[in-house]
Scaffold this motif. Structure first.
Motif, PDB file in Angstrom:
ATOM      1  N   ALA A  91       2.335 -37.148  -5.156  1.00 36.85           N
ATOM      2  CA  ALA A  91       2.224 -36.570  -3.817  1.00 36.85           C
ATOM      3  C   ALA A  91       3.048 -37.377  -2.825  1.00 36.85           C
ATOM      4  O   ALA A  91       3.115 -38.609  -2.906  1.00 36.85           O
ATOM      5  N   LEU A  92       3.654 -36.670  -1.894  1.00 39.63           N
ATOM      6  CA  LEU A  92       4.419 -37.273  -0.810  1.00 39.63           C
ATOM      7  C   LEU A  92       3.704 -37.035   0.521  1.00 39.63           C
ATOM      8  O   LEU A  92       3.272 -35.917   0.809  1.00 39.63           O
ATOM      9  N   THR A  93       3.580 -38.084   1.316  1.00 40.79           N
ATOM     10  CA  THR A  93       3.115 -37.972   2.702  1.00 40.79           C
ATOM     11  C   THR A  93       4.331 -38.230   3.577  1.00 40.79           C
ATOM     12  O   THR A  93       4.928 -39.308   3.502  1.00 40.79           O
ATOM     13  N   VAL A  94       4.736 -37.250   4.392  1.00 34.44           N
ATOM     14  CA  VAL A  94       6.032 -37.346   5.066  1.00 34.44           C
ATOM     15  C   VAL A  94       5.921 -37.153   6.574  1.00 34.44           C
ATOM     16  O   VAL A  94       5.038 -36.453   7.076  1.00 34.44           O
ATOM     17  N   ALA A  95       6.838 -37.801   7.294  1.00 32.58           N
ATOM     18  CA  ALA A  95       7.036 -37.586   8.725  1.00 32.58           C
ATOM     19  C   ALA A  95       8.392 -36.916   8.904  1.00 32.58           C
ATOM     20  O   ALA A  95       9.405 -37.406   8.397  1.00 32.58           O
ATOM     21  N   VAL A  96       8.391 -35.800   9.622  1.00 31.95           N
ATOM     22  CA  VAL A  96       9.617 -35.011   9.747  1.00 31.95           C
ATOM     23  C   VAL A  96      10.321 -35.254  11.074  1.00 31.95           C
ATOM     24  O   VAL A  96      11.540 -35.393  11.127  1.00 31.95           O
ATOM     25  N   ASP A  97       9.546 -35.292  12.159  1.00 32.60           N
ATOM     26  CA  ASP A  97      10.183 -35.453  13.467  1.00 32.60           C
ATOM     27  C   ASP A  97       9.574 -36.625  14.228  1.00 32.60           C
ATOM     28  O   ASP A  97       8.649 -37.290  13.760  1.00 32.60           O
ATOM     29  N   GLU A  98      10.096 -36.846  15.429  1.00 31.55           N
ATOM     30  CA  GLU A  98       9.724 -38.036  16.189  1.00 31.55           C
ATOM     31  C   GLU A  98       8.242 -38.069  16.554  1.00 31.55           C
ATOM     32  O   GLU A  98       7.619 -39.129  16.580  1.00 31.55           O
ATOM     33  N   GLU A  99       7.661 -36.914  16.837  1.00 31.59           N
ATOM     34  CA  GLU A  99       6.254 -36.880  17.238  1.00 31.59           C
ATOM     35  C   GLU A  99       5.315 -37.319  16.107  1.00 31.59           C
ATOM     36  O   GLU A  99       4.163 -37.680  16.357  1.00 31.59           O
ATOM     37  N   GLU A 100       5.829 -37.319  14.889  1.00 32.86           N
ATOM     38  CA  GLU A 100       5.005 -37.728  13.750  1.00 32.86           C
ATOM     39  C   GLU A 100       5.136 -39.214  13.425  1.00 32.86           C
ATOM     40  O   GLU A 100       4.414 -39.721  12.574  1.00 32.86           O
ATOM     41  N   LEU A 101       6.038 -39.902  14.106  1.00 26.29           N
ATOM     42  CA  LEU A 101       6.262 -41.311  13.777  1.00 26.29           C
ATOM     43  C   LEU A 101       5.038 -42.173  14.043  1.00 26.29           C
ATOM     44  O   LEU A 101       4.700 -43.067  13.254  1.00 26.29           O
ATOM     45  N   GLU A 102       4.357 -41.921  15.150  1.00 22.13           N
ATOM     46  CA  GLU A 102       3.174 -42.723  15.467  1.00 22.13           C
ATOM     47  C   GLU A 102       2.036 -42.486  14.479  1.00 22.13           C
ATOM     48  O   GLU A 102       1.489 -43.449  13.928  1.00 22.13           O
ATOM     49  N   PRO A 103       1.659 -41.225  14.190  1.00 25.15           N
ATOM     50  CA  PRO A 103       0.615 -41.034  13.173  1.00 25.15           C
ATOM     51  C   PRO A 103       1.047 -41.487  11.787  1.00 25.15           C
ATOM     52  O   PRO A 103       0.218 -41.950  10.997  1.00 25.15           O
ATOM     53  N   TYR A 104       2.343 -41.393  11.491  1.00 30.71           N
ATOM     54  CA  TYR A 104       2.834 -41.875  10.202  1.00 30.71           C
ATOM     55  C   TYR A 104       2.655 -43.383  10.097  1.00 30.71           C
ATOM     56  O   TYR A 104       2.196 -43.896   9.054  1.00 30.71           O
TER      57      TYR A 104
END
Length: 377
Positions: A91-104
């Motif tokens: 499984a991959l847990t991914v961040a796609v855009d800038e708004e996801e960087l903090e939760p990532y």
């Protein structure tokens, strides 16, 4: 006939309870009305407790034990020649855009802190990977801002696993009845059986595994079973690429996922529609939401055909945790429900625990936080 136990509800939880009872030699009957929209028939089947991003340590501990149990159970069933639909795929847990960087970043800190605390999975099994490496694993992905890969994660076909449990249980004497349980039979603060399709069935113990419909017994019992249906719409895409069986699952940070299966099939989902009631149908808004999120994360899926849309009504508990254990004030009555979107991951273990309780056993320590009596305190 007087049974040792009656199981009400035949989804993944009820089937697991029935299988455990039958393997222990108990006289048991499973009563199931096969509700349209039950969660087992639509679930994605993601098994990846190592990348859990929530803050409930009780859930994390329980899910890890549940993962071990379902893997052991699948191995046992497979050795007996029964297809289970269980397989490791990663499984991959991914961040796609800038708004996801903090939760990532928060998820990364939590996931690897737990890895260090437990000493597992190993660094080669659970690690960060580059955007390029992630796309090698799951080719339709777009550019990523971050990715964590868990090679130990597995998937399970809920329909297939449920049927495998039923088959093994029936071979060991389980009685299967299709029908509706209208009410429980009670005497002197103890359950003595059920009435199903107008017929009385006597038993020393009863297990309620009715998923989102479990709350239907609350009024008769005078207790709180705070579970409501949460609708989830899942779309199965069809690709020309038949290598999908080797791809890992993918989840980003909008509570959606992609689960690849052999033969060019990729399941994408899912909506989390609380308050939708017992209405297991697709909606235009739900389909738009699911496809929009899938293409945001994996634009390479744009050319896929829509093969099937499944709708499930997850049993969502008021505090978002399962309800597993003895019903307060009613001897011999047990409940296992409220698993929300994690039914296929937690259900088999929950079913086994309640079956063991019905036979006079004790619940494991990790199930303590899910005792039904927490709603009476």
């Amino acid at each position: 006939m007087n049974y040792d136990c009656i199981i009400v509800g035949g989804g993944i939880v009820g089937a697991a309870a029935a299988c455990h009872l039958a393997r222990q030699g108990a006289r048991a009957v499973l009563v199931d009305r096969q509700n349209k929209g039950r969660a087992t028939s639509a679930g994605a089947g993601i098994l990846s407790p190592h990348t859990y991003r929530g803050d409930s340590e009780a859930w994390f501990r329980f899910s890890n034990r549940a993962f071990t149990y379902i893997e052991e159970l699948a191995t046992t069933l497979s050795a007996a020649g029964v297809e289970t639909g269980f397989s490791r795929c990663g499984a991959l847990t991914v961040a796609v855009d800038e708004e996801e960087l903090e939760p990532y970043a928060a998820a990364r800190e939590l996931i690897f802190a737990r890895q260090r605390q437990l000493g597992s999975p190993g660094p080669e099994e659970l690690r960060e990977v580059s955007s390029a490496e992630a796309r090698e694993l799951f080719p339709p992905l777009g550019e990523l801002r971050g990715a964590i890969y868990n090679s130990l994660a597995a998937r399970v076909d809920g329909r297939m696993f449920e049927q495998a449990l039923r088959r093994v249980a029936a071979e060991r004497g389980l009685e299967l009845r299709r029908g509706s349980v209208e009410r429980l039979l009670l005497a002197n603060s103890a359950v003595t059986g059920v009435v199903a399709n107008g017929e009385a069935f006597d038993a020393r113990a009863v297990i309620i595994c009715g998923g989102a419909w479990s709350q239907g017994f609350a009024t008769q019992l005078g207790v709180d079973i705070p579970v409501e249906p949460q609708r989830g719409q899942i779309i199965h895409l069809a690709l020309a690429d038949d290598s999908t069986g080797g791809w890992p699952m993918v989840s980003a940070f909008h509570d959606h996922y992609m689960v690849p299966w052999p033969g060019g099939r990729v399941a994408v989902g899912a909506t989390r529609e609380t308050g939708a009631g017992f209405a297991p149908h697709t909606t235009a808004a739900g389909v738009q939401e699911v496809l929009g999120e899938a293409l945001r994360v994996a634009p390479g899926l744009a050319g896929a055909a829509i093969g099937e849309i499944r709708v499930g009504l997850r049993p969502l508990c008021r505090d978002s945790l399962p309800i597993i254990g003895a019903v307060p004030g009613v001897s011999g009555l047990f409940v296992a429900t409220g698993h929300g979107a994690s039914g296929l991951q937690l259900g088999p273990y929950s079913g086994m625990i309640t079956a063991d309780l019905a036979l006079g056993g004790k619940a494991p320590k990790e199930a303590g936080a899910f005792n039904p009596d927490r709603f009476l305190k």
